[in-house]
Write a protein that holds these residues in place. Structure first.
Motif, PDB file in Angstrom:
ATOM      1  N   ALA A  53       0.852  -1.187   0.000  1.00 22.55           N
ATOM      2  CA  ALA A  53       0.000   0.000   0.000  1.00 22.55           C
ATOM      3  C   ALA A  53       0.885   1.233   0.000  1.00 22.55           C
ATOM      4  O   ALA A  53       2.027   1.205   0.486  1.00 22.55           O
ATOM      5  N   PHE A  54       0.344   2.292  -0.576  1.00 25.51           N
ATOM      6  CA  PHE A  54       1.067   3.554  -0.715  1.00 25.51           C
ATOM      7  C   PHE A  54       0.078   4.683  -0.447  1.00 25.51           C
ATOM      8  O   PHE A  54      -1.080   4.610  -0.863  1.00 25.51           O
ATOM      9  N   ALA A  55       0.507   5.698   0.248  1.00 29.02           N
ATOM     10  CA  ALA A  55      -0.358   6.871   0.417  1.00 29.02           C
ATOM     11  C   ALA A  55       0.484   8.131   0.365  1.00 29.02           C
ATOM     12  O   ALA A  55       1.649   8.146   0.776  1.00 29.02           O
ATOM     13  N   THR A  56      -0.131   9.180  -0.165  1.00 31.39           N
ATOM     14  CA  THR A  56       0.567  10.469  -0.253  1.00 31.39           C
ATOM     15  C   THR A  56      -0.429  11.591   0.052  1.00 31.39           C
ATOM     16  O   THR A  56      -1.606  11.490  -0.291  1.00 31.39           O
ATOM     17  N   PRO A  57       0.030  12.638   0.753  1.00 33.81           N
ATOM     18  CA  PRO A  57      -0.880  13.725   1.150  1.00 33.81           C
ATOM     19  C   PRO A  57      -1.393  14.488  -0.062  1.00 33.81           C
ATOM     20  O   PRO A  57      -0.694  14.609  -1.059  1.00 33.81           O
ATOM     21  N   ARG A  58      -2.604  15.018   0.051  1.00 27.34           N
ATOM     22  CA  ARG A  58      -3.158  15.881  -0.988  1.00 27.34           C
ATOM     23  C   ARG A  58      -3.531  17.227  -0.389  1.00 27.34           C
ATOM     24  O   ARG A  58      -3.585  17.384   0.835  1.00 27.34           O
ATOM     25  N   SER A  59      -3.810  18.152  -1.274  1.00 25.10           N
ATOM     26  CA  SER A  59      -4.176  19.488  -0.839  1.00 25.10           C
ATOM     27  C   SER A  59      -5.701  19.583  -0.774  1.00 25.10           C
ATOM     28  O   SER A  59      -6.371  19.531  -1.809  1.00 25.10           O
ATOM     29  N   GLY A  60      -6.270  19.697   0.438  1.00 24.34           N
ATOM     30  CA  GLY A  60      -7.710  19.862   0.616  1.00 24.34           C
ATOM     31  C   GLY A  60      -8.545  18.642   0.275  1.00 24.34           C
ATOM     32  O   GLY A  60      -9.748  18.744   0.054  1.00 24.34           O
ATOM     33  N   GLU A  61      -7.900  17.483   0.192  1.00 24.90           N
ATOM     34  CA  GLU A  61      -8.593  16.225  -0.121  1.00 24.90           C
ATOM     35  C   GLU A  61      -8.041  15.148   0.813  1.00 24.90           C
ATOM     36  O   GLU A  61      -6.947  15.292   1.359  1.00 24.90           O
ATOM     37  N   ALA A  62      -8.772  14.043   0.921  1.00 22.67           N
ATOM     38  CA  ALA A  62      -8.219  12.882   1.626  1.00 22.67           C
ATOM     39  C   ALA A  62      -6.975  12.413   0.867  1.00 22.67           C
ATOM     40  O   ALA A  62      -6.887  12.617  -0.353  1.00 22.67           O
ATOM     41  N   PRO A  63      -6.008  11.819   1.561  1.00 23.87           N
ATOM     42  CA  PRO A  63      -4.794  11.361   0.866  1.00 23.87           C
ATOM     43  C   PRO A  63      -5.116  10.411  -0.290  1.00 23.87           C
ATOM     44  O   PRO A  63      -6.150   9.739  -0.270  1.00 23.87           O
ATOM     45  N   GLY A 115      -8.750   4.878  -5.368  1.00 25.16           N
ATOM     46  CA  GLY A 115      -9.342   5.150  -4.057  1.00 25.16           C
ATOM     47  C   GLY A 115     -10.562   6.045  -4.105  1.00 25.16           C
ATOM     48  O   GLY A 115     -11.190   6.294  -3.063  1.00 25.16           O
ATOM     49  N   THR A 116     -10.919   6.545  -5.300  1.00 24.93           N
ATOM     50  CA  THR A 116     -12.053   7.477  -5.413  1.00 24.93           C
ATOM     51  C   THR A 116     -13.357   6.832  -4.928  1.00 24.93           C
ATOM     52  O   THR A 116     -14.162   7.473  -4.250  1.00 24.93           O
ATOM     53  N   ARG A 117     -13.538   5.542  -5.265  1.00 26.08           N
ATOM     54  CA  ARG A 117     -14.759   4.856  -4.844  1.00 26.08           C
ATOM     55  C   ARG A 117     -14.853   4.837  -3.314  1.00 26.08           C
ATOM     56  O   ARG A 117     -15.909   5.049  -2.736  1.00 26.08           O
ATOM     57  N   ARG A 118     -13.700   4.609  -2.680  1.00 26.73           N
ATOM     58  CA  ARG A 118     -13.668   4.555  -1.208  1.00 26.73           C
ATOM     59  C   ARG A 118     -13.979   5.931  -0.602  1.00 26.73           C
ATOM     60  O   ARG A 118     -14.799   6.050   0.309  1.00 26.73           O
ATOM     61  N   THR A 119     -13.319   6.980  -1.133  1.00 26.64           N
ATOM     62  CA  THR A 119     -13.554   8.314  -0.557  1.00 26.64           C
ATOM     63  C   THR A 119     -14.973   8.790  -0.850  1.00 26.64           C
ATOM     64  O   THR A 119     -15.596   9.436  -0.002  1.00 26.64           O
ATOM     65  N   ARG A 143     -17.245   7.087   1.586  1.00 23.28           N
ATOM     66  CA  ARG A 143     -17.070   7.684   2.918  1.00 23.28           C
ATOM     67  C   ARG A 143     -17.895   8.968   3.044  1.00 23.28           C
ATOM     68  O   ARG A 143     -18.541   9.209   4.053  1.00 23.28           O
ATOM     69  N   ARG A 144     -17.862   9.770   1.978  1.00 22.16           N
ATOM     70  CA  ARG A 144     -18.605  11.037   1.956  1.00 22.16           C
ATOM     71  C   ARG A 144     -20.124  10.762   2.031  1.00 22.16           C
ATOM     72  O   ARG A 144     -20.848  11.389   2.786  1.00 22.16           O
ATOM     73  N   ARG A 145     -20.555   9.783   1.223  1.00 20.83           N
ATOM     74  CA  ARG A 145     -21.983   9.433   1.130  1.00 20.83           C
ATOM     75  C   ARG A 145     -22.527   8.899   2.457  1.00 20.83           C
ATOM     76  O   ARG A 145     -23.702   9.052   2.759  1.00 20.83           O
ATOM     77  N   ASN A 146     -21.661   8.232   3.217  1.00 22.62           N
ATOM     78  CA  ASN A 146     -22.140   7.510   4.400  1.00 22.62           C
ATOM     79  C   ASN A 146     -21.800   8.205   5.718  1.00 22.62           C
ATOM     80  O   ASN A 146     -21.744   7.551   6.760  1.00 22.62           O
ATOM     81  N   GLN A 147     -21.606   9.520   5.659  1.00 25.67           N
ATOM     82  CA  GLN A 147     -21.217  10.212   6.889  1.00 25.67           C
ATOM     83  C   GLN A 147     -22.278  10.099   7.982  1.00 25.67           C
ATOM     84  O   GLN A 147     -21.951  10.118   9.164  1.00 25.67           O
ATOM     85  N   ALA A 148     -23.535   9.939   7.587  1.00 28.19           N
ATOM     86  CA  ALA A 148     -24.610   9.854   8.583  1.00 28.19           C
ATOM     87  C   ALA A 148     -24.700   8.464   9.210  1.00 28.19           C
ATOM     88  O   ALA A 148     -25.411   8.265  10.198  1.00 28.19           O
ATOM     89  N   GLY A 149     -23.980   7.490   8.649  1.00 29.37           N
ATOM     90  CA  GLY A 149     -24.041   6.140   9.198  1.00 29.37           C
ATOM     91  C   GLY A 149     -24.245   5.115   8.098  1.00 29.37           C
ATOM     92  O   GLY A 149     -24.549   5.474   6.957  1.00 29.37           O
ATOM     93  N   ILE A 150     -24.057   3.840   8.440  1.00 25.32           N
ATOM     94  CA  ILE A 150     -24.181   2.751   7.469  1.00 25.32           C
ATOM     95  C   ILE A 150     -25.226   1.767   7.976  1.00 25.32           C
ATOM     96  O   ILE A 150     -25.207   1.388   9.151  1.00 25.32           O
ATOM     97  N   ALA A 151     -26.157   1.375   7.092  1.00 17.12           N
ATOM     98  CA  ALA A 151     -27.156   0.370   7.474  1.00 17.12           C
ATOM     99  C   ALA A 151     -26.496  -0.998   7.608  1.00 17.12           C
ATOM    100  O   ALA A 151     -25.732  -1.404   6.740  1.00 17.12           O
ATOM    101  N   VAL A 152     -26.763  -1.668   8.717  1.00 15.91           N
ATOM    102  CA  VAL A 152     -26.164  -2.981   8.991  1.00 15.91           C
ATOM    103  C   VAL A 152     -27.306  -3.975   9.211  1.00 15.91           C
ATOM    104  O   VAL A 152     -28.265  -3.659   9.926  1.00 15.91           O
ATOM    105  N   PRO A 153     -27.261  -5.178   8.602  1.00 14.46           N
ATOM    106  CA  PRO A 153     -28.317  -6.172   8.838  1.00 14.46           C
ATOM    107  C   PRO A 153     -28.450  -6.491  10.334  1.00 14.46           C
ATOM    108  O   PRO A 153     -27.443  -6.535  11.053  1.00 14.46           O
ATOM    109  N   THR A 154     -29.701  -6.685  10.793  1.00 15.00           N
ATOM    110  CA  THR A 154     -29.951  -6.920  12.220  1.00 15.00           C
ATOM    111  C   THR A 154     -29.119  -8.079  12.777  1.00 15.00           C
ATOM    112  O   THR A 154     -28.526  -7.967  13.861  1.00 15.00           O
TER     113      THR A 154
END
Lengths: 301, 301
Positions: free
Chosen positions: B117-127, B258-262, B265-276
């Motif tokens: 895995a590799f990560a690098t900082p971005r300006s005003g965005e998630a890495p 990583g765009t799909r992941r970020t 993350r943005r879409r689910n800030q209010a929470g994630i539905a989990v099966p009972t």
């Protein structure tokens, strides 16, 4: 695309793509970070200047890096990491190059074949060396097929529409397939951050072609990280390496990376036969007359 | 192969594959080399102990490494490198795993999916985060298809004779295809030297399976290298990163890794539905009763 030639480095010195007289400059950015500015010269004198300093720093701190900036193609990366491994270090190297691979989802070349190389010391054997590009094949394989009028094996390249092709001319107008689809494109991207970003050099997409005389110096970079295994796992490391490689070869057809190279080296200790025309060309190029940018192009091609 | 389960970590703590009570131990091997012995516990507390020390060393020297030994699977590597990139560092991480990939020329799994895995900082965005295995797909993709009785897409796996297969059962008895053929196998080998060799841990071939309760702790490793870009190219580095990513997206369908992941993350800030059923299972596992090795297996599966 320029025809490959044993004299390409000379041709590029003559046309100003690389400065054959550049004196690389070394800076110690921290006790563990060495930077060499190749000053648009060849990567080789820059690496020759930086590697001993990298070696020394890695032995003191266990890890150190060498960032070569504003340089030209370094040829085989394996050569340099092997040198470090011969001195007992584990080495990882990245280099960027002019564009050949499209980003995932794109059609236009944006990343170089951006290779990495790795070497680790062995006990009583030449170091193990891995040296591979982010593309399925190196660009020269496609150029060779194109020059011979041959068809490409499936999986090597994409045409200008981003579709797989076995037509060498269509591949020359398109891009090289990255290994593992988007994974190879991501590997090439990561290598651009190391070899272009951390070395203050051009990214692949900004670099002029390694294949012709246009656009001035490519100003690409090389990034080397060296580790002293003694600091991490003592004398045990090399024994453990042999344990792994012995176990790996328990199946009969398994080949340790680099075996073909080390076998050829052993076979050819007495010398290598070179065609007369090539030998004469080398003699001519190695003559007293220095090739200055802008002159001597004819003698070089 | 054990059925996947959200409770597998608990099951493995219960059967002694991992020690849920292990206290990791940190050693400073040099000012730039940190080692954490996970003592057969989870990788997560070992990483939590080591990452702040790695961060500090990387800021002083420009480069530093963290070698985690004798640990268990760390799950997503991207999570840890992203943490370093959020603090402004460039990070590269290797991990080895129990065998899934055969060496080049072989048929028997010898290397893990051995991701980097590799990560690098971005300006005003998630890495920007890249996190990928040395195999074409992760092992869970094949396990999923097998459980669903589905056919595999071509290129994912090899049968026990080393031949390409789309039959999930044949793939389970065979091995995962490495990316780019021999290149992916060489990448997995290199990662074994970092994550197994330099961390004094098991190589993939020596590790017990991450997928069942047999054979005691796998004792695998994780290896992290952190770089302070300020030391290499000053404040320019993050601007240059944005230049590269903007140019890369000049073709419309290009996706930054990583765009799909970020986006999720943005879409689910209010929470994630989990099966009972899953929620109840988590509640039960998170209950007061500590699961000791050798007891509580039933509650965990």
């Amino acid at each position: 695309m320029q025809k490959r030639s044993p004299a390409r480095y000379c041709a590029h010195a003559a046309c100003g793509k690389v400065d054959g007289f550049a004196e690389p400059a070394l800076d110690v950015l921290s006790p563990a970070v060495i930077r060499v500015d190749a000053r648009t010269g060849f990567a080789h004198p820059a690496l020759a200047l930086g590697l001993p300093a990298l070696d020394e720093a890695a032995r003191v701190f266990g890890v150190a890096t060498l960032a070569i900036g504003n340089s030209y193609a370094c040829g085989s990366l394996g050569y340099f990491v092997e040198e470090l491994a011969e001195r007992g270090l584990v080495a990882l190297m990245f280099a960027n190059a002019s564009p050949s691979i499209a980003p995932h989802g794109g059609k236009v070349p944006f990343f170089g074949t951006n290779p990495f190389a790795f070497a680790t010391p062995r006990s009583g054997e030449a170091p193990l060396v891995i040296d591979q590009s982010s593309s399925v094949v190196a660009k020269v394989a496609v150029i060779d097929a194109h020059e011979r009028g041959a068809t490409l094996p499936p999986g090597w390249a994409l045409d200008a529409d981003g579709q797989p092709t076995t037509d060498a001319a269509a591949a020359m107008a398109g891009s090289l397939s990255p290994i593992g689809g988007y994974k190879g494109a991501s590997l090439a991207l990561m290598i651009d951050f190391f070899a272009g970003g951390l070395t203050c050099s051009n990214f692949s997409f900004e670099a002029s072609s390694f294949g012709d005389c246009d656009g001035g110096p490519p100003r690409t970079g090389q990034f080397v990280i060296a580790f002293d295994p003694l600091m991490f796992s003592g004398l045990k490391f090399v024994d453990r390496t042999e344990t792994l490689l012995t176990a790996m070869q328990s199946e009969p057809d398994v080949r340790v990376p680099g075996t073909r190279r080390t076998d050829a080296r052993r076979r050819n200790q007495a010398g290598i036969a070179v065609p007369t025309a090539l030998w004469e060309s080398i003699q001519r190029l190695a003559g007293d007359r220095a090739v200055m940018p802008g002159e001597g192009t004819e003698a070089c091609i």
